[in-house]
Design a protein around this motif. Structure first.
Motif, PDB file in Angstrom:
ATOM      1  N   TYR A   1       0.889  -1.166   0.000  1.00 15.28           N
ATOM      2  CA  TYR A   1       0.000   0.000   0.000  1.00 15.28           C
ATOM      3  C   TYR A   1       0.922   1.210   0.000  1.00 15.28           C
ATOM      4  CZ  TYR A   1      -4.088   2.845   0.751  1.00 15.28           C
ATOM      5  OH  TYR A   1      -5.105   3.760   0.577  1.00 15.28           O
TER       6      TYR A   1
ATOM      7  N   ASP B   1      -2.818   0.385  -4.060  1.00 13.53           N
ATOM      8  CA  ASP B   1      -3.083  -0.764  -3.198  1.00 13.53           C
ATOM      9  C   ASP B   1      -2.848  -2.042  -4.001  1.00 13.53           C
ATOM     10  OD1 ASP B   1      -4.135  -2.733  -1.596  1.00 13.53           O
ATOM     11  OD2 ASP B   1      -6.031  -1.695  -1.188  1.00 13.53           O
TER      12      ASP B   1
ATOM     13  N   VAL C   1      -6.058   3.576  -5.695  1.00 17.01           N
ATOM     14  CA  VAL C   1      -7.193   3.553  -4.769  1.00 17.01           C
ATOM     15  C   VAL C   1      -8.196   4.643  -5.135  1.00 17.01           C
ATOM     16  CG1 VAL C   1      -7.867   3.801  -2.332  1.00 17.01           C
ATOM     17  CG2 VAL C   1      -5.686   2.710  -2.924  1.00 17.01           C
TER      18      VAL C   1
END
Ligand code: NG6
Ligand code: CA
Length: 507
Positions: A166, A181, A186
């Motif tokens: 992440y 991610d 994201v």
């Protein structure tokens, strides 16, 4: 006869008890020594003097100080390099970054720097049954050339050893300003695709250069391309409106991911590389931390990072894994005050020395570029001490391999596990230091810097770079700030230093 039998029986019981006790002890220690969780907390541009445990003034870092006073606090701990990408490359691969000509500060669009068949710490740990994760700053390139940010982005961290990633692609001041991610941006709206370009702007897009009226933070040098959240960045980006990160919430955001990672993986050995963005520019403390130091935003984000680390440690504790977790805390390169934005870092610095009195800073071949805070902490396992051993982030690969009993071929990375655990006072014998592809050499208490062309000072950031027409030789034990060049008074020492350096570095 009967009582004899009873005695035999009792002796047998005793024997079984003693031996089972012994084996369970052995099992316990081998469990502890073989597969502890490993966490790297890696700060960005945190200088040798930027923590209160390392002498900072005008700010306080109680949570990190607790690690320092409860673990090994190194006074001679180094990143390999005075900038981010090469240091991170060395940290992950155990290879000196000057061996790879592409290991320089990367744009956000650069391809993956680590070869997919290269040894990395997470890969090595995966083979030993670890779950591996990275949360935070990557800055080691993504993809094979052209990246389509709207499709799965590969290769990246997941292809060089991480089960979970992440990340931000590059730096907080570089586009794309989105979280990624496990290879996917994201919050991306497919109807608002992202495009990134480091050479030219997209037609009609506002920039820091042409639209100063839109800025909440002013640029000083560079940083005048696309504007995100009122902050002008390096590089141009179009689209991805909903996916853009919130700078003020970045620290909380990564913290939550790191905490979740621990909660989800606490039942199995895990390796977490928690790469924080502070105190790199742009310095955007959450409003909760504004004014928590006397140093303006640069100090405030260090306090923010410290609080964040405290919360993270609490999670390790609450989840019951703190005592089985080796924590390594350090920084990717030395400090800089003005790195391209007006944010009062220079004006409010006061008596604070971000380098702790070392010469130079980020980008410098002087020690301020590479000597950084370095702490190892393992509750109940490491005895607190201050260590003067010469240690480098480069050595974590071989040392951790030794800890978990993995095979590695020692090359640049040396197994100095006992130094990292504080049981040995001697670290490595020598170390090559790097700043923007230039290299210097430390051996024992000595540092030799070869002559390099180029400006003495980078005027924009106001840092001495370590360029000089002549060789420099310093005894850093007696001369902490590298003020006295002994090259001409100690020609024999200089000769020896050059010879060893050239043997390692090649001519
Ligand atoms: C430089 C940036 C600097 C910083 C650095 C990378 C300019 C003028 N300066 O090029 O602000 O982003 O790159 O820092 O653009 S590092 O810690 O990731 O190496
Ligand atoms: Ca950095």
């Amino acid at each position: 006869n009967h009582s004899k039998r009873i005695i035999y029986f009792l002796m047998l019981v005793l024997l079984v008890l003693v031996s089972s006790c012994k084996t369970s002890k052995i099992d316990k220690t081998s469990e502890i020594t073989m597969a502890p969780n490993i966490v790297f907390i890696y700060l960005d541009d945190l200088g040798y003097g930027d923590l209160s445990s390392y002498g900072a003034k005008g700010l306080s870092t109680p949570n990190i100080d607790k690690l320092a006073s409860g673990g090994v606090k190194f006074t001679n701990g180094y990143a390999t390099s005075a900038t981010c990408t090469p240091s991170r490359y060395a940290l992950m691969t155990g290879v000196y970054p000057w061996r790879n000509k592409d290991a320089k500060i990367l744009p956000g669009s650069a391809p993956l720097l680590i070869a997919e068949n290269q040894v990395t710490i997470p890969k090595m740990l995966k083979e030993k049954g670890y779950h591996t994760g990275i949360v935070g700053k990557w800055h080691l390139g993504l993809g094979n050339g052209e990246v389509d940010w709207n499709k799965p982005i590969t290769p990246g961290p997941n292809q060089v050893g991480f089960d979970y990633s992440y990340i931000m692609a590059a730096t907080q001041d570089r586009v794309p300003t989105v979280y990624i991610d496990n290879g996917s941006v994201v919050g991306l709206d497919p109807n608002d695709p992202i495009e990134v370009n480091y050479d030219q702007n997209f037609p009609g897009q506002k920039t820091g250069k042409d639209n100063p009226e839109l800025l909440t933070m002013k640029w000083h040098h560079g940083h005048n391309s696309s504007i995100v959240n009122g902050i002008p960045r390096i590089g141009y980006m179009k689209g991805g409106e909903k996916a853009k990160w919130n700078d003020l919430e970045m620290s909380d955001h990564f913290l939550a991911k790191a905490q979740n990672y621990v909660k989800e993986h606490k039942d199995k050995p895990f390796f977490l590389y928690y790469a924080m963005q502070q105190p790199h520019v742009p310095r955007t403390p959450n409003p909760r931390f504004v004014g928590t130091s006397k140093l303006g935003p640069r100090g405030d984000v260090i306090v923010e990072a410290d609080w964040t680390i405290g919360e993270f440690i609490k999670t390790l504790e609450k989840e019951g894994v703190l005592e089985n977790t080796l924590i390594v805390l350090t920084s990717d390169n030395g400090p800089v005050l003005n790195d391209g934005y007006y944010d009062k870092a220079v004006e409010k610095n006061g008596a604070h020395s971000p380098t702790g009195g070392l010469r130079g800073g980020k980008y410098s071949l002087f020690e301020g570029g590479t000597r950084v805070p370095f702490i190892t902490y393992w509750k109940g396992k490491i005895t607190p001490k201050v260590s003067d051993a010469l240690v480098c982030q480069l050595d974590l690969l071989s040392s951790i391999a030794s800890l978990v009993n993995a095979k590695t071929t020692e090359n640049d990375s040396q197994n100095i596990l006992s130094s990292f655990l504080g049981t040995s006072k001697t670290g490595r014998e020598n170390l090559i230091l790097e700043a923007s592809t230039r290299t210097a050499f430390r051996e024992g208490d000595w540092i030799m810097i070869p002559p390099y062309q180029g400006p003495e000072i980078n005027k924009e950031v106001n840092i001495e770079l370590g360029n000089s027409n002549d060789f420099s030789l310093y005894n850093i034990k007696e001369d902490h700030g590298q003020k006295i060049n002994l090259a001409s008074t100690m020609p024999q020492k200089l000769k020896e230093m050059i010879a060893t350096f050239e043997k390692i570095r090649g001519k």
